[in-house]
Design a protein around this motif. Sequence first.
Motif, PDB file in Angstrom:
ATOM      1  N   UNK A 127       8.114   8.220  -6.027  1.00  0.00           N
ATOM      2  CA  UNK A 127       7.545   7.746  -4.776  1.00  0.00           C
ATOM      3  C   UNK A 127       8.401   6.569  -4.316  1.00  0.00           C
ATOM      4  N   UNK A 128       8.854   6.599  -3.074  1.00  0.00           N
ATOM      5  CA  UNK A 128       9.706   5.537  -2.543  1.00  0.00           C
ATOM      6  C   UNK A 128       8.824   4.478  -1.893  1.00  0.00           C
ATOM      7  N   UNK A 129       8.925   3.258  -2.401  1.00  0.00           N
ATOM      8  CA  UNK A 129       8.223   2.115  -1.809  1.00  0.00           C
ATOM      9  C   UNK A 129       9.185   1.434  -0.848  1.00  0.00           C
ATOM     10  N   UNK A 130       8.822   1.423   0.417  1.00  0.00           N
ATOM     11  CA  UNK A 130       9.667   0.897   1.490  1.00  0.00           C
ATOM     12  C   UNK A 130       8.909  -0.263   2.133  1.00  0.00           C
ATOM     13  N   UNK A 131       9.411  -1.503   1.962  1.00  0.00           N
ATOM     14  CA  UNK A 131       8.682  -2.652   2.506  1.00  0.00           C
ATOM     15  C   UNK A 131       9.623  -3.804   2.806  1.00  0.00           C
ATOM     16  N   UNK A 132       9.154  -4.713   3.674  1.00  0.00           N
ATOM     17  CA  UNK A 132       9.859  -5.963   3.947  1.00  0.00           C
ATOM     18  C   UNK A 132       9.154  -7.071   3.184  1.00  0.00           C
ATOM     19  N   UNK A 133       9.924  -7.902   2.531  1.00  0.00           N
ATOM     20  CA  UNK A 133       9.381  -8.983   1.716  1.00  0.00           C
ATOM     21  C   UNK A 133       8.648  -9.992   2.598  1.00  0.00           C
ATOM     22  N   UNK A 134       7.457 -10.407   2.170  1.00  0.00           N
ATOM     23  CA  UNK A 134       6.680 -11.420   2.893  1.00  0.00           C
ATOM     24  C   UNK A 134       7.393 -12.769   2.903  1.00  0.00           C
ATOM     25  N   UNK A 135       8.137 -13.060   1.857  1.00  0.00           N
ATOM     26  CA  UNK A 135       8.790 -14.366   1.703  1.00  0.00           C
ATOM     27  C   UNK A 135      10.132 -14.431   2.423  1.00  0.00           C
ATOM     28  N   UNK A 136      11.074 -13.578   2.039  1.00  0.00           N
ATOM     29  CA  UNK A 136      12.445 -13.677   2.564  1.00  0.00           C
ATOM     30  C   UNK A 136      12.737 -12.681   3.683  1.00  0.00           C
ATOM     31  N   UNK A 137      11.774 -11.796   3.961  1.00  0.00           N
ATOM     32  CA  UNK A 137      11.880 -10.788   5.029  1.00  0.00           C
ATOM     33  C   UNK A 137      12.920  -9.699   4.756  1.00  0.00           C
ATOM     34  N   UNK A 138      13.527  -9.708   3.581  1.00  0.00           N
ATOM     35  CA  UNK A 138      14.520  -8.684   3.239  1.00  0.00           C
ATOM     36  C   UNK A 138      13.841  -7.334   3.064  1.00  0.00           C
ATOM     37  N   UNK A 139      14.525  -6.284   3.545  1.00  0.00           N
ATOM     38  CA  UNK A 139      14.018  -4.927   3.406  1.00  0.00           C
ATOM     39  C   UNK A 139      14.267  -4.433   1.977  1.00  0.00           C
ATOM     40  N   UNK A 140      13.256  -3.836   1.373  1.00  0.00           N
ATOM     41  CA  UNK A 140      13.344  -3.289   0.022  1.00  0.00           C
ATOM     42  C   UNK A 140      13.015  -1.809   0.063  1.00  0.00           C
ATOM     43  N   UNK A 141      13.750  -1.044  -0.694  1.00  0.00           N
ATOM     44  CA  UNK A 141      13.482   0.388  -0.853  1.00  0.00           C
ATOM     45  C   UNK A 141      13.611   0.670  -2.342  1.00  0.00           C
ATOM     46  N   UNK A 142      12.463   0.835  -3.004  1.00  0.00           N
ATOM     47  CA  UNK A 142      12.419   0.948  -4.454  1.00  0.00           C
ATOM     48  C   UNK A 142      11.860   2.311  -4.843  1.00  0.00           C
TER      49      UNK A 142
ATOM     50  N   UNK B  98       0.864  -1.176   0.000  1.00  0.00           N
ATOM     51  CA  UNK B  98       0.000   0.000   0.000  1.00  0.00           C
ATOM     52  C   UNK B  98       0.901   1.227   0.000  1.00  0.00           C
ATOM     53  N   UNK B  99       0.802   1.997  -1.067  1.00  0.00           N
ATOM     54  CA  UNK B  99       1.622   3.204  -1.206  1.00  0.00           C
ATOM     55  C   UNK B  99       0.895   4.407  -0.621  1.00  0.00           C
ATOM     56  N   UNK B 100       1.632   5.265   0.063  1.00  0.00           N
ATOM     57  CA  UNK B 100       1.114   6.547   0.520  1.00  0.00           C
ATOM     58  C   UNK B 100       1.429   7.564  -0.583  1.00  0.00           C
ATOM     59  N   UNK B 101       0.430   7.885  -1.385  1.00  0.00           N
ATOM     60  CA  UNK B 101       0.636   8.754  -2.547  1.00  0.00           C
ATOM     61  C   UNK B 101       1.065  10.164  -2.157  1.00  0.00           C
ATOM     62  N   UNK B 102       0.753  10.571  -0.940  1.00  0.00           N
ATOM     63  CA  UNK B 102       1.133  11.913  -0.496  1.00  0.00           C
ATOM     64  C   UNK B 102       2.636  12.050  -0.276  1.00  0.00           C
ATOM     65  N   UNK B 103       3.367  10.949  -0.282  1.00  0.00           N
ATOM     66  CA  UNK B 103       4.822  11.023  -0.114  1.00  0.00           C
ATOM     67  C   UNK B 103       5.562  11.201  -1.435  1.00  0.00           C
ATOM     68  N   UNK B 104       4.833  11.166  -2.549  1.00  0.00           N
ATOM     69  CA  UNK B 104       5.466  11.359  -3.867  1.00  0.00           C
ATOM     70  C   UNK B 104       6.007  12.780  -3.971  1.00  0.00           C
ATOM     71  N   UNK B 105       7.170  12.908  -4.596  1.00  0.00           N
ATOM     72  CA  UNK B 105       7.812  14.212  -4.754  1.00  0.00           C
ATOM     73  C   UNK B 105       8.372  14.354  -6.153  1.00  0.00           C
ATOM     74  N   UNK B 106       8.384  15.585  -6.621  1.00  0.00           N
ATOM     75  CA  UNK B 106       9.106  15.887  -7.853  1.00  0.00           C
ATOM     76  C   UNK B 106      10.555  16.088  -7.442  1.00  0.00           C
ATOM     77  N   UNK B 107      11.431  15.255  -7.987  1.00  0.00           N
ATOM     78  CA  UNK B 107      12.843  15.322  -7.618  1.00  0.00           C
ATOM     79  C   UNK B 107      13.679  15.774  -8.797  1.00  0.00           C
TER      80      UNK B 107
END
Length: 190
Positions: free
Chosen positions: A165-180, A59-68
């Motif tokens: 928009x930065x998607x920050x999540x932990x994988x359900x399978x391997x538990x690795x942190x992702x920042x995309x 679930x993305x928080x669209x309000x965190x999107x920025x023009x960079x």
Amino acid sequence: LQVREMIRLIDLCCENIDIKSLPTSDLEYLFLQLRIKSVGETSDIMLECESCQKENAITLDLETAEVKQKVENINHFVKLTSSVSIELQWPSYSMLEDMDQTNDLQSSDMFTLMSDCIVSVIDGEEVHTRDDFSKKELVSFYDSMSLIMFNDVQEFFNSAPTLVLVADFNCDECKKHNKIDLVGVGNFFA
């Protein structure tokens, strides 16, 4: 078709704005703000874990999107020779609309887009606006550039602002942190 609908929607909702001349990042930002106000500030999408490639519901928080901006101080003037420079603008959606909509862009398409972005050509003390040239002359101008000149111009385009928009999540399978980094409004929705 999606671009045309986005432009149509923004045009209906926003007064006194020349929608088709806006840089793509501004247009995407306006569209996102309208979407947040009308539908909500979140979007559910699937993202692949960078480590194990498992799809994850996010679930993305669209309000965190920025023009960079990739480069802090952008110079819209590119010096080609000791006496010749060009002034450039960012591509707008109306410029992109005219291009081949496939993912297989030809170099001629890129020269056409780049020529559409010329605001002026400065030759010594003389300033020529884009209206002083035909489209064919501007495309030919780019085609005649040396590799070094072309790379300098390409550097300007590579520094264009983008909606991120930065998607920050932990994988359900391997538990690795992702920042995309999701770049462009089209990547914010399923």
